[in-house]
Design an enzyme around this catalytic site. Structure first.
Site, PDB file in Angstrom:
ATOM      1  N   ASP A   1      -8.031  -5.169  -0.757  1.00  0.00           N
ATOM      2  CA  ASP A   1      -8.375  -5.908  -1.981  1.00  0.00           C
ATOM      3  C   ASP A   1      -8.021  -7.381  -1.903  1.00  0.00           C
ATOM      4  O   ASP A   1      -8.377  -8.156  -2.784  1.00  0.00           O
ATOM      5  CB  ASP A   1      -7.650  -5.275  -3.166  1.00  0.00           C
TER       6      ASP A   1
ATOM      7  N   HIS B   1       0.841  -1.193   0.000  1.00  0.00           N
ATOM      8  CA  HIS B   1       0.000   0.000   0.000  1.00  0.00           C
ATOM      9  C   HIS B   1       0.875   1.242   0.000  1.00  0.00           C
ATOM     10  O   HIS B   1       1.951   1.254   0.570  1.00  0.00           O
ATOM     11  CB  HIS B   1      -0.897   0.021   1.249  1.00  0.00           C
TER      12      HIS B   1
END
Ligand code: SDX
Length: 394
Positions: free
Chosen positions: A328, A270
């Site tokens: 996700d 991320h």
């Protein structure tokens, strides 16, 4: 020099902005919407409560919530000509391509929305977008599977209305499963906003020119589609399907660590979180709930995901680079179990993120000091030189 924008302390670059909506602490794995922890909002509230909070800045009283739910319900239908608009698409169009086009096309039906200086118009456009995204998303799905569009039914709650528009058919009775509806509602809360991520920054930049909100949200949908961003949920599930069994995991971990191999573990890493994505923890729990409810608790995809996470979190490459599962990584398993095709995963992300996009758009428009976005650049091209005629070129 970070990514697309260049920071120069001497300039107030448009790449950084002030906001009062969402706070992330990437090192601690903290996510707050208007100061409230995502864990508490996901546990106790519903998605429309989160929408109210993001738009107005405070949690609604019961009366404010009832009024907000009613007002959203008044905008769930789309203009009947939108149905004809869909007929222009190939049946095998990716639903995200349909969403970019149809959300942008909404501005063709609401000319008054272009007057962004009118606070009433800004709020109406926000309500229209929150209310119509499920309807358009369901239409995009129905169109690609050749089934008739299903109109919204406003006596259902927000997630149940969406599930019914996606999965009911005229020839059969359909009763939304309340456990799946609650799980989907929580997934929407988790995806609602996330500070200045790529698609939100896209919406802000588009909106800074004064473009109408429907066009700005269409720009956000386009940016979200990329596999490095919202498209990662579709890519992560395809990766888990490709791995298939636990014994094939080490080869993929090696590929992900190989600097010469462009392969990355989808759903890992991320830009901001260098700790566990707090949404991923809630997502993992929701995945277990949904698979148990549907009788898929031994889903091989979940087994591969859990083992992949276990191995990666003990691998020095991922530890050193602070790569953890992001939201996700698990969402695709849940959405697939609910019956959505992988091509719809990012559509659902866009559906939920619309409230964050429009809340950030409103905040920017209502900031009297805001100017048109103009990211700075560091020029590294040729210095000045004179024209060379074609005959003299080598
Ligand atoms: C979302 O911004 C947001 O908030 C986005 C989002 C939101 O809610 O809006 O949270 C939603 O987009 C989540 C992210 C979904 N994307 C993916 O899961 C795709 C896979 N992840 C990577 O593409 C990557 O991690 C990014 C794009 C998410 C982050 O990119 P960064 O911050 O540029 O990461 P990085 O490249 O700085 O990572 C540091 C290192 C690099 O190695 P070195 O160049 O230092 O040697 O870690 C490596 C990367 O190569 N790395 C990975 C990896 N992610 C980063 N290696 C293997 N697998 C990965 N997934």
């Amino acid at each position: 020099h970070s990514g697309m924008f260049t920071y120069d302390p001497g300039f107030t670059s448009t790449a950084s902005c002030e906001s009062q909506i969402t706070y992330i602490d990437g090192d601690e794995g903290v996510l707050l919407y208007r100061g409230y922890p995502i864990e508490q909002l996901a546990e106790h509230g519903d998605f429309l409560e989160t929408c109210y909070l993001l738009l107005y800045g405070e949690l609604p009283t019961p009366a404010q919530k009832a009024d907000f739910d009613y007002r959203v319900g008044r905008h769930t239908m789309v203009h009947e000509q939108m149905a004809r608009f869909f007929q222009g698409f190939r049946r095998d169009a990716h639903p995200m391509s349909v969403m970019v086009a149809s959300v942008g096309a909404l501005s063709a039906f609401y000319h008054d929305s272009t007057d962004i200086s009118d606070p009433h118009q800004r709020m109406i456009s926000s309500m229209r977008l929150i209310a119509k995204m499920p309807t358009l998303a369901a239409m995009a799905y129905k169109y690609t599977i050749g089934q008739p569009f299903v109109y919204p039914q406003n006596n259902l709650d927000y997630p149940s209305n969406f599930l019914r528009m996606c999965f009911s058919v005229p020839c059969e009775e359909y009763k939304p499963n309340p456990i799946l509806a609650r799980a989907l509602d929580r997934i929407f809360i988790l995806h609602a906003d996330h500070e200045q991520n790529a698609s939100t920054s896209t919406v802000r930049l588009a909106g800074s020119s004064g473009a109408n909100p429907f066009a700005c949200i269409a720009a956000g949908i386009a940016c979200l589609w990329g596999p490095a961003h919202g498209g990662a949920n579709e890519a992560a599930l395809k990766m888990l399907q490709e791995i298939g069994t636990v014994d094939r995991i080490p080869a993929y971990i090696a590929k992900a660590k190989d600097k010469n191999d462009p392969f990355r573990l989808m759903g890992f890493g991320h830009r901001v979180y260098k700790n566990y994505d707090p949404r991923a923890k809630i997502m993992q729990r929701t995945t277990h709930e949904v698979l148990n409810e549907l009788g898929h608790k031994d889903d091989p995809l979940l087994e591969v995901a859990l083992e992949l996470e276990r191995i990666a979190l003990h691998d020095e490459y991922f530890i050193e680079k602070k790569l953890y599962p992001n939201i996700d990584f698990y969402s695709g398993i849940t959405l697939k179990a609910m019956g959505f095709p992988t091509s719809m995963f990012t559509v659902l992300f866009a559906l939920a993120r619309t409230v964050g996009w429009i809340a950030q758009w409103k905040e920017m428009i209502e900031d009297p000091s805001q100017k048109i976005g103009r990211p700075r650049q560091l020029y590294t091209g040729a210095t000045r030189r004179d024209y060379v005629s074609p005959a003299q070129r080598r």
